[in-house]
Design an enzyme around this catalytic site. Structure first.
Site, PDB file in Angstrom:
ATOM      1  N   GLY A   1     -86.340  70.393  -7.182  1.00  0.00           N
ATOM      2  CA  GLY A   1     -85.176  71.107  -6.661  1.00  0.00           C
ATOM      3  C   GLY A   1     -83.908  70.323  -6.946  1.00  0.00           C
ATOM      4  CB  VAL A   2     -81.249  70.420  -9.123  1.00  0.00           C
ATOM      5  CG1 VAL A   2     -82.347  69.811  -9.967  1.00  0.00           C
ATOM      6  CG2 VAL A   2     -80.978  71.864  -9.541  1.00  0.00           C
TER       7      VAL A   2
ATOM      8  CB  THR B   1     -85.584  76.796 -11.011  1.00  0.00           C
ATOM      9  OG1 THR B   1     -84.354  77.526 -11.139  1.00  0.00           O
ATOM     10  CG2 THR B   1     -86.072  76.390 -12.391  1.00  0.00           C
TER      11      THR B   1
ATOM     12  CB  SER C   1     -82.504  81.386 -10.541  1.00  0.00           C
ATOM     13  OG  SER C   1     -82.208  82.631  -9.951  1.00  0.00           O
TER      14      SER C   1
ATOM     15  CB  ILE D   1     -77.647  82.620  -5.700  1.00  0.00           C
ATOM     16  CG1 ILE D   1     -76.507  82.872  -4.736  1.00  0.00           C
ATOM     17  CG2 ILE D   1     -77.969  81.161  -5.774  1.00  0.00           C
ATOM     18  CD1 ILE D   1     -76.929  82.759  -3.304  1.00  0.00           C
TER      19      ILE D   1
ATOM     20  CD  GLU E   1     -81.247  73.354  -0.290  1.00  0.00           C
ATOM     21  OE1 GLU E   1     -81.016  73.781   0.841  1.00  0.00           O
ATOM     22  OE2 GLU E   1     -82.395  73.099  -0.692  1.00  0.00           O
TER      23      GLU E   1
END
Lengths: 289, 764, 161
Positions: free
Chosen positions: B717-718, B535, B494, B491, B720
């Site tokens: 995680g980055v 990722t 990735s 999206i 959100e």
């Protein structure tokens, strides 16, 4: 979109005839940036669209320092603000023509279309009224002229009768020391509908106002020509106090509603703020003219 | 895993051109809306014009008589799905509810609720046919506000619904037996707030509201389905998770999961909104009925009215602090409007609310309330922007009472490793304080505001991030390149971030890995492209397949060098003999020798990683407010975020900037504007007002790399969290600029003018 | 209820192109569903997102607000006509190098719009770029990298600051 007939008229006569044949079920098509959306969304149902873009007279933009400006009804906004002579003579009109939609909309949408769409929020209409512009109309019964302030009759409705089309808008040549301005308030910085719009013009003799016209968008079912607000300044000095008085008169001329774009109270407040700002800018331009 | 030191990488941390880049800048990439099949029909949905109405009957005979119309389906054509609750990217879904959401059966529960679907030769004919379907409605009184919906005397949207009490997020809950629009009640409790508030010298308690907002992805929902004569169903669409949607389709259609194939086409944005199914089901049903493939796309209005936006919330927050600036207790009440069916993100909001701070006494009551609005779906850090807004606003007021700089106040109270969240869980290693301190050291913090009516605001945020399973496979090509098959829809880049980890492992260039996204028949299970997990989890999958491949290649090198595999090692892209140093071959060279040493090598692996590693962030914004019009201009913006080890630098930064922009829109202008009948009045981009390019400044970032110790490449995680702080940061900046505290979102110009007039005691 | 179709002749991406369409079909619909040129995207279908931007006779327009029949005699450039067999256009290259796309659905509209700007004004300021592209919505990037890409492309194309 429902099935529809498309006619590309070549002359004014042809357009008038084609429209008259279908009455209310036909409408002219210029830039299409309003009517295509309305047809697609089911807000208008038509049997025929008559394209105006191949009629030479409706696509002419002429300017003469003595006779003024004539904007063919189908001339897109970009041609108006892209014409150096027009832009220099009518900065107050350019204010409006250059903020409708984004660049893509301005590449198609016309000032004539904005007027005929007759939205209360139409940005060019207060600017045209401030400039004492006149609508040139052709129809089955011949030609006539209507001042722009008398053109819109209800949301989406105008003085145009069955078969009549707007041919051009005539804007008088600016008098000496004439200045005009259109400003609007939108929550974003582009791509938005005016919460309130104010067009103002004036002629100055020194610091004395000899003529003043104020018109408002998005504050009533149709664009409002606030005659009392303009008259409040005529014969007076262009002082802060007098400007504030005119702004209050403009507020009194409006009948705003509360909707998703703002409350009635907020609109009334904005009329005051924007009228003052538009007058100040018009004064500045009049002094420079 | 042991702690990963910040390793030196060759590929990781760079910004190669994305593998799908050329396709996407030339218009060749095929998105869901672009798909076309020979013999295809177009489907359209008829939607309820009422927010709450009984469907007494549906007569489609006139529509079916229209030339070009092939079929009509309604809710009566659908089986009743199982009453089972499942997670859906921090919100939850119940199969039966989802089925009813896809197509109303007996009641339309919101304006825009699907009630019938038609298939025709063209879109225009399908549209005309909708107008010919007669639906007899009995209009009911709608429930349009969460707090209203909690009252005893309001209509029950689901007459049999009873309140469940949940002890933790996704707890199935204990049924209270009380019939109510409150579907769920939850409580997070840490320490003793009464004792905590007793300790406080200052206490601030305020109420807040937020409006419904939409993810606003530019590509509308779409699906093309073909129900073949052998009962195999294929769906081509853009989704945030093919395997999840396959499962949802199977449950709703009562069809074997093995007979459904989801083909992921390129996806034009999702942000959580493309997790559930909508059009996929009627498209498949219409295909079955007509024998043709059926394509359906939503209009923008349908996207606003008929998909899953983020909940509006009505909230209270109360926080206490000592004179020296230590927060002693925090209380909150969160009422989230779930929409027409239960399952808002209130639980996630509660978990994230005060989590950037070390507070020993916390109590958070959460309510999940059904109302006659679209069923809420996930939207970027679901629930957390809403909940952190009151937290950050109240903390800002406390800082002022204590007399501390708002950033210093946050630094003093920052949560650190080992501190407990409201749910009692201890924080792992993370970079919360580093973000705050980096912001304090920034040029932005030191700069002057340079004018009147300007103000600076800060706000922090937390988001837990998710794990979820992943599968991938690789095939090593003779030229030393690698074909990498992935199963998570890409999206926002990735494909490339996953390929980069693969390249890093093999010591080759990112461009030497060729990633592609496979359908559900062609790759193992993958979780959602959601939860900032893609990722991270695919990094684990890549770690597995590359390690396995390296072992296999070692054996081939051993064969070449006539030694045992354990005598061969691999480092920095080179296979070498431990004994004879001159014996070495690069990965590329070995790839060329696979055929002669036993044939090609391909490896597949599936993983289900834990240890997602939480995200922390602090934002700072300067605004100028026009006190006459209430217009807020953003002058400068800096987001500091712990991003773990960055795989693709620019796409990590892009995630931070993109979420920030969405948060700014949420804070200032975006809202579902409803009338008192539950009609959304601004269901177009024109009136919904997402930020345009002219509404934003450059969005500066400070990317703090605190590697995730629980990930082989340090990934955290980055994607959100950056949407969380802008709401509070802007509210605080507006206060600093003109002295009014805005507690109702959006902070629209008319509200700011009204607040200023009230503050100045005049109503000019 | 299929109406009689109109035969329309245009120049599309430099090549003479003819198609049949009904008057209620937009140029966007014709491009995507008749000619299968799906690079031009539909985002809102009411002129508020710019995803369907094409260049028509030298002006950028929202192709959702142009009827297919209105394109008679027009010279139209879509995203499919921006790159050449020799390679990507500098704007396309700059979008890639600056990571100016995430999901990429708005990208064709931005590139077609940016190309028209840079052909007219080789040295636009950041403010001018933002003004010109305000009719193009992007929901992924926050626009930062798009602005940088357009300014970058302007420099590459020779308009030195």
């Amino acid at each position: 979109m429902r099935p529809i007939e498309y006619v590309a008229a070549k002359t004014v006569q042809e357009a008038v005839k084609s429209l008259a044949e279908k009455g209310d079920a036909a409408r002219p098509l210029a830039g299409g940036t309003d009517i295509i959306v309305q047809l697609r969304g089911g807000r208008r149902q038509l049997d025929r669209l008559v394209d105006m873009k191949a009629i030479p007279e409706l696509n002419e933009l002429t300017y003469n320092a003595s006779s003024g400006l004539r904007i063919g009804a189908a001339v897109p906004c970009y041609r108006v603000y892209g014409d150096a002579a027009v832009a220099s003579a009518y900065p107050g009109l350019i204010d409006a023509a250059s903020l409708i939609g984004g660049i893509q909309i301005q590449g198609r949408g016309s000032i004539g279309g904005n007027l005929c769409n007759a939205a209360p929020s139409g940005d060019t209409i207060p600017a045209l009224i401030a400039h004492s512009a006149v609508a040139e109309i052709a129809g089955p019964g011949g030609n006539r002229e209507v001042p722009v302030e008398d053109f819109c009759t209800a949301p989406g409705r105008t003085v145009l009768q069955s078969g009549e089309i707007l041919v051009a808008i005539r804007v008088p040549a600016p008098a000496a020391h004439f200045g005009a301005c259109y400003i609007r308030f939108i929550p974003r910085n582009e791509m938005d509908i005016a919460v309130v719009g104010v067009g103002a013009s004036m002629v100055l003799d020194g610091n004395k106002v000899t003529a003043c016209r104020i018109a408002l968008a998005s504050v009533a079912p149709i664009p409002v020509y606030a005659t009392a607000a303009g008259a409040a300044l005529v014969g007076k000095e262009a002082t802060e106090e007098n400007i504030n008085a005119a702004s209050e008169a403009a507020q009194a001329a409006a009948t705003p509603i509360s909707d998703m774009r703002g409350t009635a109270e907020y609109r009334t407040h904005l009329i005051g703020v924007l009228t003052r700002r538009a007058l100040q800018s018009a004064i500045q331009r009049a002094k420079e003219a | 895993m042991t702690t990963v030191d910040k390793k030196k990488y060759k590929v990781i941390g760079t910004s190669p051109i994305r593998h799908d880049g050329a396709d996407k800048v030339t218009g060749r990439a095929v998105y869901g809306i672009d798909y076309h099949m020979p013999g295809m029909l177009w489907g359209k949905i008829l939607r309820s014009p009422h927010a709450h109405a009984k469907i007494k009957s549906i007569d489609a005979s006139k529509a079916l008589a229209l030339p070009g119309v092939h079929a009509v389906v309604t809710g009566k054509d659908m089986a009743v799905a199982a009453d089972i609750e499942v997670e859906a990217g921090e919100t939850s879904l119940n199969y039966m509810h989802l089925s009813d959401n896809v197509m109303a059966r007996d009641k339309a529960l919101y304006k825009g609720h699907a009630v019938a679907a038609v298939a025709a030769d063209t879109q225009h004919i399908a549209e005309e046919a909708l107008a010919l379907i007669d639906v007899d409605y009995e209009v009911l009184t709608p429930v349009l506000n969460g707090r209203e919906g909690m009252k005893a005397d309001v209509p029950l949207i689901h007459p049999d619904q009873t309140t469940k009490v949940m002890a933790f997020r996704f707890d199935p809950g204990t049924d209270t037996g009380e019939k109510s629009n409150v579907a769920g009640r939850s409580q997070l409790k840490l320490g003793d707030i009464d004792a905590g508030f007793k300790e406080a010298d200052f206490i601030v308690e305020r109420e807040f509201t937020t409006s419904w907002v939409h993810q606003g992805y530019i590509e509308a929902q779409n699906a093309t389905a073909h129900w073949n004569n052998d009962d195999n169903i294929t769906v081509w669409n853009s989704s945030q998770g093919t395997f999840n949607q396959r499962q949802l389709m199977a449950e709703i259609l009562k069809h074997p999961v093995s007979q459904i194939k989801m083909v992921p086409l390129e996806i034009g944005g999702g942000f959580g909104g493309k997790i559930p199914v909508y059009l996929e089901v009627p498209a498949a049903m219409l295909s079955k009925k007509t024998g043709h493939p059926v394509k359906m796309t939503m209009t923008r209005t349908e996207v606003f009215e008929g998909t899953g936006p983020a909940s509006a919330a009505q909230m209270k927050a109360k926080v206490g602090a000592t004179k020296d600036g230590r927060i002693t207790a925090a209380y909150a009440e969160l009422v989230f409007e779930a929409g027409a069916f239960p399952g808002s993100a209130v639980g996630a909001g509660a978990q994230g609310m005060f989590t950037a701070y070390n507070i020993e006494n916390i109590l958070i009551d959460g309510y999940d309330v059904v109302v006659n609005k679209p069923k809420s779906a996930a939207y970027r850090s679901p629930g957390t922007p809403q909940a952190c807004f009151p937290a950050e606003a109240v903390i800002d007021e406390l800082a002022e009472l204590v007399g501390m700089d708002p950033l210093d106040f946050r630094i003093k109270n920052a949560a650190k490793e080992g501190d407990r969240r409201a749910d009692g869980v201890q924080h792992p290693e993370m970079g919360n304080l580093e973000c705050m301190e980096a912001l304090k050291a920034s040029d932005h913090y030191k700069s002057d505001l340079g004018g009147p009516n300007r103000g600076r605001g800060v706000a922090s945020g937390y988001w837990g991030n998710a794990g979820m399973p992943a599968s991938c496979s690789i095939a090593i090509n003779a030229d030393g390149t690698v074909s990498l098959a992935e199963g998570s829809p890409d999206i926002g880049g990735s494909r490339t971030s996953i390929a980069m980890m693969c390249a890093e492992a093999f010591g080759i260039a990112a461009e030497d890995v060729h990633p592609s996204i496979k359908d559900t028949d062609s790759i193992g299970y993958n979780g959602l492209t959601a939860g900032s997990s893609t990722t991270l989890r695919n990094g684990w999958a890549v770690f597995e397949v590359t390690n396995q491949a390296i072992e296999l290649i070692k054996a081939r090198a051993a064969r070449l060098w006539e030694t045992e595999p354990e005598n061969v090692d691999f480092a920095d892209g080179v296979f070498f003999s431990k004994a004879e140093k001159e014996l070495k071959l690069t990965f590329k060279e070995m790839a060329g020798k696979l055929m002669e040493t036993g044939g090609p090598i391909s490896v597949a692996a599936s993983v289900a990683p834990r240890g997602a590693g939480p995200s922390f962030t602090t934002h700072m914004v300067d605004v100028e407010v026009d006190p006459e019009t209430g217009k807020v201009d953003i002058l400068r913006y800096t987001a500091a975020q712990d991003v773990g080890t960055m795989i693709h630098h620019d796409y990590v930064e892009g995630q931070v900037q993109g979420g920030t922009a969405q948060g700014i829109g949420w804070a200032l202008n975006e809202e579902y504007f409803y009338d008192d009948k539950g009609q959304m009045l601004n269901s177009s981009y024109l009136d919904y007002r997402v930020p345009t390019m002219l509404d934003l400044p450059m969005l500066d970032t400070i990317l703090v790399e605190h590697p995730n110790p629980d990930h082989p490449f340090g990934v955290r995680g980055v994607a959100e969290i950056s949407v969380v702080p802008p709401l509070g940061a802007l509210a605080n900046a507006i206060y600093a600029a003109v002295g009014v505290r805005m507690r109702d979102l959006p902070m629209a110009p008319h509200k700011i003018v009204k607040a200023l007039q009230e503050k100045n005691g005049k109503t000019k | 209820m299929a109406a009689v179709k109109t035969h329309v002749r245009t120049t599309l991406n430099g090549e003479a192109t003819e198609y049949l369409c009904e008057p209620n079909q937009s140029l966007l619909e014709v491009l995507r569903d008749v000619l299968f040129l799906t690079g031009t995207k539909e985002g809102c279908n009411d002129g508020n997102c710019g995803a369907c931007t094409v260049n028509m006779d030298g002006r950028i327009v929202d192709s959702c607000l142009v009827l297919g029949v209105e394109a008679e005699g027009s010279d139209i450039l879509t995203i499919e006509g921006v790159a050449t067999p020799e390679g990507l256009h500098p704007i396309q290259q700059a979008f890639l190098e600056n990571a100016a796309l995430q999901c990429g659905i708005c990208t064709p509209g931005f590139i077609v719009a940016s190309k028209a700007l840079l052909e007219k004004e080789p040295n636009p300021s950041e403010a001018r770029v933002r003004h010109w592209l305000a009719g193009n919505l992007c929901r992924c990037t926050g626009y930062d990298k798009i602005v940088k890409a357009v300014v970058d492309a302007a420099n590459t194309m020779g308009g030195k600051k």
